[in-house]
Design a protein around this motif. Structure first.
Motif, PDB file in Angstrom:
ATOM      1  N   GLY B 166      37.729  33.762  41.396  1.00  0.00           N
ATOM      2  CA  GLY B 166      38.324  34.173  40.122  1.00  0.00           C
ATOM      3  C   GLY B 166      38.064  35.638  39.832  1.00  0.00           C
ATOM      4  N   LEU B 167      36.841  36.094  40.112  1.00  0.00           N
ATOM      5  CA  LEU B 167      36.522  37.510  39.877  1.00  0.00           C
ATOM      6  C   LEU B 167      37.310  38.406  40.834  1.00  0.00           C
ATOM      7  N   ALA B 168      37.552  37.920  42.051  1.00  0.00           N
ATOM      8  CA  ALA B 168      38.376  38.696  42.990  1.00  0.00           C
ATOM      9  C   ALA B 168      39.800  38.826  42.446  1.00  0.00           C
ATOM     10  N   ASP B 169      40.358  37.720  41.950  1.00  0.00           N
ATOM     11  CA  ASP B 169      41.706  37.763  41.367  1.00  0.00           C
ATOM     12  C   ASP B 169      41.746  38.723  40.180  1.00  0.00           C
ATOM     13  N   ASP B 170      40.703  38.683  39.368  1.00  0.00           N
ATOM     14  CA  ASP B 170      40.628  39.565  38.200  1.00  0.00           C
ATOM     15  C   ASP B 170      40.560  41.033  38.630  1.00  0.00           C
ATOM     16  N   LEU B 171      39.809  41.299  39.714  1.00  0.00           N
ATOM     17  CA  LEU B 171      39.731  42.669  40.245  1.00  0.00           C
ATOM     18  C   LEU B 171      41.091  43.137  40.760  1.00  0.00           C
ATOM     19  N   ILE B 172      41.798  42.231  41.428  1.00  0.00           N
ATOM     20  CA  ILE B 172      43.113  42.577  41.971  1.00  0.00           C
ATOM     21  C   ILE B 172      44.097  42.843  40.827  1.00  0.00           C
ATOM     22  N   ALA B 173      44.023  42.013  39.776  1.00  0.00           N
ATOM     23  CA  ALA B 173      44.961  42.164  38.653  1.00  0.00           C
ATOM     24  C   ALA B 173      44.622  43.347  37.767  1.00  0.00           C
ATOM     25  N   ARG B 174      43.324  43.562  37.473  1.00  0.00           N
ATOM     26  CA  ARG B 174      42.965  44.562  36.467  1.00  0.00           C
ATOM     27  C   ARG B 174      42.275  45.781  37.048  1.00  0.00           C
ATOM     28  N   GLY B 175      41.971  45.737  38.353  1.00  0.00           N
ATOM     29  CA  GLY B 175      41.240  46.842  38.959  1.00  0.00           C
ATOM     30  C   GLY B 175      39.769  46.766  38.614  1.00  0.00           C
ATOM     31  N   GLY B 176      38.953  47.671  39.186  1.00  0.00           N
ATOM     32  CA  GLY B 176      37.511  47.667  38.943  1.00  0.00           C
ATOM     33  C   GLY B 176      36.766  47.922  40.240  1.00  0.00           C
ATOM     34  N   ASP B 177      35.458  47.977  40.113  1.00  0.00           N
ATOM     35  CA  ASP B 177      34.606  48.321  41.246  1.00  0.00           C
ATOM     36  C   ASP B 177      34.074  47.025  41.857  1.00  0.00           C
ATOM     37  N   SER B 178      34.529  46.737  43.082  1.00  0.00           N
ATOM     38  CA  SER B 178      34.203  45.438  43.655  1.00  0.00           C
ATOM     39  C   SER B 178      32.706  45.304  43.943  1.00  0.00           C
TER      40      SER B 178
END
Lengths: 198, 198
Positions: B166-178
């Motif tokens: 879920g956090l990966a999907d959120d990173l893909i959708a909203r961007g951010g520092d993995s």
């Protein structure tokens, strides 16, 4: 038509629309979407075929309406369970969210799978965002009231939602007691909220 | 064929099979599965068309092979990161699992979406079970060594995996520092493991 035609009454447009959506939902779940015809849907809904074509071009056009209704009812039912808790019972409210959303996912998984069949990779799906907003609001309100430390509420909502969703899938695949799993989930989320890790 | 035909060498069957799978992966990602033809695939792989038809009937038959390879590489790469930690560094091993699996999901999400397009509702998917087994083994080993209390490892693995996903999907959708999100996830999971909640 084989069965007796239902009596047609003059009904408001939104009622007829709702009846079409309800009829489609029952038939799609019973016989599958492929085997269901527009004739089946209007017969079951007791509306004229013209009414169907006033709103839709094909049976698959009903899916967004089914999805909208599934999401709305999910949110309403979870909200009801959360609002049954005292306004300042933050742990209770989070537990109610866990229990109720898990039980709906397990009970309604066939409907869930039907309406979200093609939507799993839509990472900005509005329904998903609404469901995330709901649990985020519970987490934030508790945090602001001091029930648990301040944190990145959105990310915690993502963890809470997908943990619930994964445990529901696991329950559907392997069986188990959904109430017990709901308690497990809420205890683990509370532990996660309270601690700061390393 | 427009481009220069590659030199055909006698290669072992598994190498040619692997080249077909690699070629299909590149083309499916570049042009989409619909626009890719069997001719495109054999040309890119530098193998005879008969070789393709020796293994497959249609281009979609390549998907299980792509899926198998995606899952295998995912498991290998995550395992490599985990095994780079000391054998008794349980927190480090769990953190490595978080960081590496999250970074692969974010980096390879287009390939992930391609190979799992139709597999989201398969709750007994063998790939999912293998990935759950991997994180479950880390959690159980740490628990048995006393790094965190004994618990229902399978359910915790489900929570860990879907939180990561879920956090990966959120990173893909909203961007951010993995990397930062990976640290957030591992801290939260460690808090969840350590506490027992209410």
């Amino acid at each position: 038509m084989k069965t007796k035609q239902r009596q047609r009454q003059v009904k408001p447009a939104e009622v007829r629309l709702d009846e079409l959506v309800s009829a489609a939902q029952v038939l799609f779940l019973e016989k599958g979407m492929k085997a269901t015809t527009v004739d089946d849907i209007v017969e079951r809904a007791g509306v004229a075929k013209g009414t169907f074509y006033h709103y839709f071009n094909t049976k698959t056009d009903l899916l967004p309406a089914l999805r909208e209704r599934f999401a709305r009812r999910f949110l309403e039912r979870v909200s009801e369970a959360v609002e049954a808790c005292a306004e300042d019972d933050w742990r209770g409210r989070l537990s109610a969210w866990c229990q109720r959303s898990l039980s709906i996912c397990v009970e309604d998984f066939r409907l869930h799978d039907l309406v979200y069949a093609d939507h799993y990779h839509d990472r900005s799906d509005p329904d998903l965002n609404q469901v995330l907003d709901q649990v985020e609001a519970i987490l934030r309100a508790g945090g602001e009231a001091g029930a648990w430390p301040q944190a990145d509420w959105r990310r915690l909502a993502v963890i809470a939602f997908w943990s619930m969703h994964g445990l529901a899938d696991d329950l559907i695949a392997r069986g188990g007691d959904s109430e017990e799993v709901g308690r497990f989930l809420s205890q683990r989320l509370l532990a996660m909220l309270g601690g700061t890790g390393t």
